[in-house]
Structures are given as structure tokens and as C-alpha cells.
Design a protein around this motif. Sequence first.
Motif, PDB file in Angstrom:
ATOM      1  N   ASP A   1       0.851  -1.189   0.000  1.00 23.76           N
ATOM      2  CA  ASP A   1       0.000   0.000   0.000  1.00 23.76           C
ATOM      3  C   ASP A   1       0.883   1.233   0.000  1.00 23.76           C
ATOM      4  OD1 ASP A   1      -3.157   0.533   0.622  1.00 23.76           O
ATOM      5  OD2 ASP A   1      -1.910   2.172   1.371  1.00 23.76           O
ATOM      6  N   LYS A   2       0.372   2.324  -0.538  1.00 23.91           N
ATOM      7  CA  LYS A   2       1.124   3.580  -0.587  1.00 23.91           C
ATOM      8  C   LYS A   2       1.197   4.259   0.773  1.00 23.91           C
ATOM      9  CE  LYS A   2      -0.077   4.716  -5.345  1.00 23.91           C
ATOM     10  NZ  LYS A   2      -0.753   5.719  -6.195  1.00 23.91           N
ATOM     11  N   ASN A   3       0.274   3.953   1.662  1.00 27.73           N
ATOM     12  CA  ASN A   3       0.164   4.635   2.942  1.00 27.73           C
ATOM     13  C   ASN A   3       0.840   3.820   4.047  1.00 27.73           C
ATOM     14  OD1 ASN A   3      -0.688   5.830   5.359  1.00 27.73           O
ATOM     15  ND2 ASN A   3      -2.674   6.407   4.493  1.00 27.73           N
ATOM     16  N   ALA A   4       1.931   4.343   4.583  1.00 26.08           N
ATOM     17  CA  ALA A   4       2.680   3.641   5.630  1.00 26.08           C
ATOM     18  C   ALA A   4       1.851   3.465   6.897  1.00 26.08           C
ATOM     19  CB  ALA A   4       3.970   4.390   5.953  1.00 26.08           C
ATOM     20  N   ASP A   5       1.009   4.430   7.217  1.00 19.69           N
ATOM     21  CA  ASP A   5       0.175   4.329   8.417  1.00 19.69           C
ATOM     22  C   ASP A   5      -0.794   3.154   8.321  1.00 19.69           C
ATOM     23  OD1 ASP A   5       1.401   6.555   9.549  1.00 19.69           O
ATOM     24  OD2 ASP A   5      -0.105   7.954   8.769  1.00 19.69           O
TER      25      ASP A   5
ATOM     26  N   ILE B   1      -0.365   0.382   6.469  1.00 18.48           N
ATOM     27  CA  ILE B   1       0.434  -0.843   6.581  1.00 18.48           C
ATOM     28  C   ILE B   1       0.767  -1.119   8.038  1.00 18.48           C
ATOM     29  CG2 ILE B   1       2.703  -1.862   6.079  1.00 18.48           C
ATOM     30  CD1 ILE B   1       0.971  -2.056   3.683  1.00 18.48           C
ATOM     31  N   ASN B   2       1.236  -0.100   8.754  1.00 19.57           N
ATOM     32  CA  ASN B   2       1.600  -0.271  10.162  1.00 19.57           C
ATOM     33  C   ASN B   2       0.405  -0.690  11.008  1.00 19.57           C
ATOM     34  OD1 ASN B   2       4.282   0.381   9.706  1.00 19.57           O
ATOM     35  ND2 ASN B   2       3.961   2.553  10.108  1.00 19.57           N
TER      36      ASN B   2
ATOM     37  N   VAL C   1       5.591  -0.630   1.781  1.00 16.12           N
ATOM     38  CA  VAL C   1       5.019   0.660   1.417  1.00 16.12           C
ATOM     39  C   VAL C   1       5.485   1.009   0.019  1.00 16.12           C
ATOM     40  CG1 VAL C   1       4.910   3.113   1.992  1.00 16.12           C
ATOM     41  CG2 VAL C   1       4.997   1.402   3.820  1.00 16.12           C
TER      42      VAL C   1
END
Length: 64
Positions: A30-34, A36-37, A49
Motif C-alpha cells: 500500500d502507498k500509505n505507511a500508516d 500498513i503499520n 510501502v
Amino acid sequence: MKIIIVGCGKVGATLAEQLNNEHHDIMLIDKNADVINSITERIDVMGVVGNGAVYKVQMEAGIQ
């Protein structure tokens, strides 16, 4: 089975959770690290990411 899921919206996250419950090896992109985390903290999956359409990101995720 090893499965890569591109996109961690409602569908991708639900799919990852269900497949993880079936003991599959899941990798998320996914482009969004938040995002994924958040998912990797809740369930036992790995995440990368980046843009899932980019070959380099796919290789980092383990696509063969």
C-alpha cells in the motif's frame, strides 16, 4: 500459500485478515505507511510501502 494483496482499504484489509486466519503467508502493498503499520500490528502479516503497480515494489514484496 503465499499471497500478495495490493491495496489495504476495507476489502484488502478484510481479505488479509481472513486469509491470515486460514494460515496463509500474506504480504501487503500500500502507498500509505500508516495503513500498513496499523494492519501489521493487528494481524500477523508483512507489509511493503509503495505503489503496487511498480515492478521494483512487487519484487520487494517477493513476487517471483
